[in-house]
Motif scaffolding. Structure first.
Motif, short mmCIF file in Angstrom:
data_model
loop_
_atom_site.label_atom_id
_atom_site.label_comp_id
_atom_site.label_asym_id
_atom_site.label_seq_id
_atom_site.Cartn_x
_atom_site.Cartn_y
_atom_site.Cartn_z
N ASP A 75 5.68 -4.15 1.49
CA ASP A 75 5.94 -3.08 0.51
C ASP A 75 4.65 -2.59 -0.16
O ASP A 75 4.68 -2.00 -1.23
CB ASP A 75 6.97 -3.50 -0.53
CG ASP A 75 6.53 -4.70 -1.37
OD1 ASP A 75 5.37 -5.14 -1.24
OD2 ASP A 75 7.36 -5.19 -2.18
N GLY A 76 3.53 -2.76 0.53
CA GLY A 76 2.27 -2.20 0.04
C GLY A 76 1.10 -2.74 0.83
O GLY A 76 1.14 -3.89 1.28
N ASP A 121 1.17 -6.64 0.75
CA ASP A 121 2.18 -7.12 -0.19
C ASP A 121 3.48 -7.31 0.58
O ASP A 121 4.02 -6.35 1.13
CB ASP A 121 2.38 -6.12 -1.33
CG ASP A 121 1.16 -5.97 -2.21
OD1 ASP A 121 0.30 -6.88 -2.19
OD2 ASP A 121 1.05 -4.95 -2.90
N SER A 137 6.81 0.96 2.44
CA SER A 137 6.13 1.95 1.60
C SER A 137 5.47 3.08 2.39
O SER A 137 5.13 4.11 1.81
CB SER A 137 5.06 1.26 0.75
OG SER A 137 4.13 0.57 1.55
N SER A 142 6.87 -1.66 7.42
CA SER A 142 6.47 -1.23 6.09
C SER A 142 7.61 -0.55 5.35
O SER A 142 8.29 0.32 5.89
CB SER A 142 5.29 -0.27 6.19
OG SER A 142 4.96 0.25 4.92
N GLY A 177 -2.50 3.36 4.28
CA GLY A 177 -3.16 2.24 3.63
C GLY A 177 -4.62 2.09 3.99
O GLY A 177 -5.35 1.34 3.33
N SER A 218 -3.48 -2.14 1.52
CA SER A 218 -4.73 -1.44 1.29
C SER A 218 -5.77 -2.02 2.24
O SER A 218 -5.95 -3.24 2.29
CB SER A 218 -5.20 -1.59 -0.16
OG SER A 218 -6.44 -0.94 -0.36
N ARG A 250 1.38 -11.21 -2.55
CA ARG A 250 0.22 -10.49 -2.04
C ARG A 250 -0.72 -11.43 -1.30
O ARG A 250 -1.06 -12.51 -1.79
CB ARG A 250 -0.55 -9.80 -3.16
CG ARG A 250 -1.86 -9.14 -2.73
CD ARG A 250 -2.41 -8.25 -3.83
NE ARG A 250 -1.55 -7.09 -4.03
CZ ARG A 250 -1.78 -6.16 -4.94
NH1 ARG A 250 -2.83 -6.25 -5.76
NH2 ARG A 250 -0.96 -5.12 -5.04
#
Length: 246
Positions: free
Chosen positions: A127-128, A139, A186, A184, A40, A130, A240
């Motif tokens: 689940d996400g 997220d 993801s 996480s 990420g 950045s 988010r």
């Protein structure tokens, strides 16, 4: 195989190195302080300084891939456009000094450490994510609403408490025995060597502990003023949280 010096010390800003390989898409060094895109977190930018005073600007850093597109243990320093002539002068064995854009890296470190604080404040699977120099987002897999001001205040309190941030390690077997350490959904923990790198926030008061290969500050006080700038409902099961500098 590139020796990744940033894993042990996120504060290293430069190092001497030799070129292992060069192509139209980038330069592989035998050792580097540049963090490659992953987990990420954005890849580092900076410069490769040659002995004759020439400077190759690095716009991005990625994990090199093999012929089948699978990531390798090499780290690829991707040049900014318009440097083909300088790139063509590099050969295996060429000595360079690798130097990261430190202000940019420090912003990434501050944001990445803050995302770990968010995992403490919002105890739900991720689940996400950045992490960029300008903002970060996580997220969360959840349905309950979140409070923007409460999260900002929670981050500020953890920053003010000056909790230590330490790099550690656990074995693959220890991680298998403690699956809750993986927050996480993801991003899988970096396995393969038998040892998994971890980040721990807090000493006697444990704030967060999870596998992570990214770069972080060494104390939450170094994060400074980071606030929640936006909350979004991305789907029925995803909330988010977007972070920015105050």
């Amino acid at each position: 195989m590139t020796q990744d010096l940033f894993r042990a010390d996120s504060y290293l800003q430069r190092c001497s190195a030799q070129v292992l390989a060069v192509s139209d898409i980038g330069v592989v060094l035998d050792r580097t302080v540049f963090y490659p895109l992953g987990g990420g977190q954005a890849g580092d930018a900076g410069q490769l300084l040659l002995d004759d005073g020439s400077v190759l600007t690095v716009a991005d850093t990625r994990k090199a891939k093999d012929a089948e597109g699978r990531p390798t243990a090499d780290i690829l320093h991707v040049p900014a456009p318009g440097q083909q002539a300088l790139l063509a002068r590099l050969r295996p064995g060429t000595a360079v000094t690798a130097q990261i854009d430190w202000p940019r890296r420090l912003r990434l470190m501050r944001f990445h450490t803050t995302t770990h604080l968010l995992c403490h404040l919002v105890a739900q699977p991720v689940d996400g994510c950045s992490i960029t120099p300008d903002y970060a987002r996580l997220d969360f897999h959840m349905t309950d609403p979140l409070d923007k001001d409460a999260l900002t205040q929670g981050i500020a309190a953890l920053v003010a408490a000056a909790h230590p941030v330490a790099v550690g390690a656990i074995s693959d077997a220890e991680l298998d025995a403690n699956p809750a350490l993986v927050k996480s959904m993801s991003v899988s923990p970096p396995r393969g060597s038998g040892v998994v790198r971890t980040i721990r926030i807090g000493d006697q008061d444990l704030i967060d502990l999870q596998p992570c290969g990214g770069t972080h500050v060494t104390n939450t006080a170094e994060i400074g003023a980071v606030v929640v700038t936006k909350l979004e409902k991305k789907s029925a099961m995803t909330r988010r949280v977007v972070l920015g500098f105050a």
